[in-house]
Design a protein around this motif. Structure first.
Motif, PDB file in Angstrom:
ATOM      1  N   HIS A  99       1.655 -16.883  91.598  1.00 31.76           N
ATOM      2  CA  HIS A  99       0.959 -16.390  90.016  1.00 31.76           C
ATOM      3  C   HIS A  99      -0.447 -17.699  90.591  1.00 31.76           C
ATOM      4  O   HIS A  99      -1.109 -18.670  90.106  1.00 31.76           O
ATOM      5  N   LEU A 100      -1.209 -16.526  91.322  1.00 30.95           N
ATOM      6  CA  LEU A 100      -2.548 -16.199  92.020  1.00 30.95           C
ATOM      7  C   LEU A 100      -3.597 -15.752  90.951  1.00 30.95           C
ATOM      8  O   LEU A 100      -3.224 -14.904  90.392  1.00 30.95           O
ATOM      9  N   SER A 101      -4.868 -16.411  90.900  1.00 30.60           N
ATOM     10  CA  SER A 101      -5.814 -15.925  89.718  1.00 30.60           C
ATOM     11  C   SER A 101      -6.976 -16.117  90.800  1.00 30.60           C
ATOM     12  O   SER A 101      -7.127 -16.064  91.872  1.00 30.60           O
ATOM     13  N   SER A 102      -7.947 -16.042  90.654  1.00 29.03           N
ATOM     14  CA  SER A 102      -9.026 -15.665  90.950  1.00 29.03           C
ATOM     15  C   SER A 102     -10.104 -17.223  91.393  1.00 29.03           C
ATOM     16  O   SER A 102     -10.387 -16.976  92.595  1.00 29.03           O
ATOM     17  N   THR A 103      -9.826 -18.279  90.582  1.00 32.67           N
ATOM     18  CA  THR A 103      -9.744 -19.531  90.373  1.00 32.67           C
ATOM     19  C   THR A 103      -8.419 -20.550  91.060  1.00 32.67           C
ATOM     20  O   THR A 103      -9.250 -21.195  91.216  1.00 32.67           O
ATOM     21  N   GLN A 104      -7.183 -20.276  90.780  1.00 33.43           N
ATOM     22  CA  GLN A 104      -5.996 -20.775  90.910  1.00 33.43           C
ATOM     23  C   GLN A 104      -4.735 -20.430  91.666  1.00 33.43           C
ATOM     24  O   GLN A 104      -4.932 -19.458  91.695  1.00 33.43           O
ATOM     25  N   ALA A 105      -4.163 -21.055  92.243  1.00 29.77           N
ATOM     26  CA  ALA A 105      -3.167 -20.450  93.122  1.00 29.77           C
ATOM     27  C   ALA A 105      -2.238 -21.703  92.552  1.00 29.77           C
ATOM     28  O   ALA A 105      -2.179 -22.779  92.762  1.00 29.77           O
ATOM     29  N   HIS A 106      -0.652 -21.720  92.497  1.00 29.61           N
ATOM     30  CA  HIS A 106       0.856 -22.378  92.137  1.00 29.61           C
ATOM     31  C   HIS A 106       1.443 -22.454  93.243  1.00 29.61           C
ATOM     32  O   HIS A 106       1.683 -21.612  94.503  1.00 29.61           O
ATOM     33  N   ILE A 107       2.110 -23.335  93.750  1.00 32.85           N
ATOM     34  CA  ILE A 107       2.618 -24.329  95.088  1.00 32.85           C
ATOM     35  C   ILE A 107       3.604 -24.833  94.625  1.00 32.85           C
ATOM     36  O   ILE A 107       3.748 -25.799  93.601  1.00 32.85           O
ATOM     37  N   TRP A 108       5.093 -24.192  94.510  1.00 31.07           N
ATOM     38  CA  TRP A 108       6.134 -24.662  94.587  1.00 31.07           C
ATOM     39  C   TRP A 108       6.826 -25.157  95.404  1.00 31.07           C
ATOM     40  O   TRP A 108       6.877 -24.722  96.823  1.00 31.07           O
ATOM     41  N   VAL A 109       7.182 -26.220  95.841  1.00 33.21           N
ATOM     42  CA  VAL A 109       8.218 -27.068  96.768  1.00 33.21           C
ATOM     43  C   VAL A 109       8.922 -28.271  96.143  1.00 33.21           C
ATOM     44  O   VAL A 109       9.585 -27.538  94.964  1.00 33.21           O
ATOM     45  N   LYS A 110      10.395 -27.434  97.457  1.00 32.71           N
ATOM     46  CA  LYS A 110      12.152 -28.170  97.656  1.00 32.71           C
ATOM     47  C   LYS A 110      12.542 -28.802  97.812  1.00 32.71           C
ATOM     48  O   LYS A 110      11.754 -28.396  99.684  1.00 32.71           O
ATOM     49  N   ALA A 111      11.734 -30.308  98.157  1.00 37.93           N
ATOM     50  CA  ALA A 111      12.095 -31.312  99.030  1.00 37.93           C
ATOM     51  C   ALA A 111      13.665 -31.914  99.306  1.00 37.93           C
ATOM     52  O   ALA A 111      14.744 -31.622  98.543  1.00 37.93           O
ATOM     53  N   SER A 112      13.866 -32.257 100.644  1.00 33.90           N
ATOM     54  CA  SER A 112      15.217 -32.726 100.627  1.00 33.90           C
ATOM     55  C   SER A 112      15.284 -33.848 100.075  1.00 33.90           C
ATOM     56  O   SER A 112      16.666 -34.408 100.254  1.00 33.90           O
ATOM     57  N   GLN A 113      14.808 -34.438  99.959  1.00 35.32           N
ATOM     58  CA  GLN A 113      14.946 -36.002  99.281  1.00 35.32           C
ATOM     59  C   GLN A 113      13.809 -36.101  98.374  1.00 35.32           C
ATOM     60  O   GLN A 113      12.732 -35.384  98.705  1.00 35.32           O
ATOM     61  N   PRO A 114      13.003 -37.314  97.664  1.00 34.44           N
ATOM     62  CA  PRO A 114      12.591 -37.423  96.371  1.00 34.44           C
ATOM     63  C   PRO A 114      11.229 -38.204  97.651  1.00 34.44           C
ATOM     64  O   PRO A 114      11.483 -38.622  98.453  1.00 34.44           O
ATOM     65  N   ALA A 115      10.074 -37.179  96.771  1.00 35.40           N
ATOM     66  CA  ALA A 115       8.776 -37.825  97.818  1.00 35.40           C
ATOM     67  C   ALA A 115       7.690 -36.974  96.631  1.00 35.40           C
ATOM     68  O   ALA A 115       7.793 -36.652  95.598  1.00 35.40           O
ATOM     69  N   ARG A 116       6.782 -37.621  97.407  1.00 31.58           N
ATOM     70  CA  ARG A 116       5.012 -37.438  96.324  1.00 31.58           C
ATOM     71  C   ARG A 116       4.513 -36.030  97.092  1.00 31.58           C
ATOM     72  O   ARG A 116       4.533 -36.305  98.157  1.00 31.58           O
TER      73      ARG A 116
END
Length: 79
Positions: A4-21
């Motif tokens: 979901h890129l635009s000229s001023t923004q990008a979305h990054i999705w993450v899946k971790a193996s345990q809870p984290a910030r």
């Protein structure tokens, strides 16, 4: 995953193996020495330790490098 890129923004999705910030360090230098940290949500077990963060204030036509941080530590090799 980057999407979901635009000229001023990008979305990054993450899946971790345990809870984290989640956070993202992003910059225009390959070694991220000019990088800024964009904080994201806490990835919890009730969401499968998945989450996303929109990174904004990007400049059109520029190349960016990024690194995912979990609990403040890089989780992928630098570019």
């Amino acid at each position: 995953m980057l999407g979901h890129l635009s000229s001023t923004q990008a979305h990054i999705w993450v899946k971790a193996s345990q809870p984290a910030r989640l956070a993202v360090r992003i910059g225009q230098e390959p070694d991220l020495r000019d990088g800024r940290v964009v904080t994201g949500p806490k990835l919890q077990t009730n969401t499968g330790c998945m989450g996303q963060k929109a990174v904004s204030a990007l400049r059109p036509g520029q190349r960016y490098y990024y690194c995912i941080l979990l609990d403040g530590r890089p989780v992928v090799a630098p570019p």
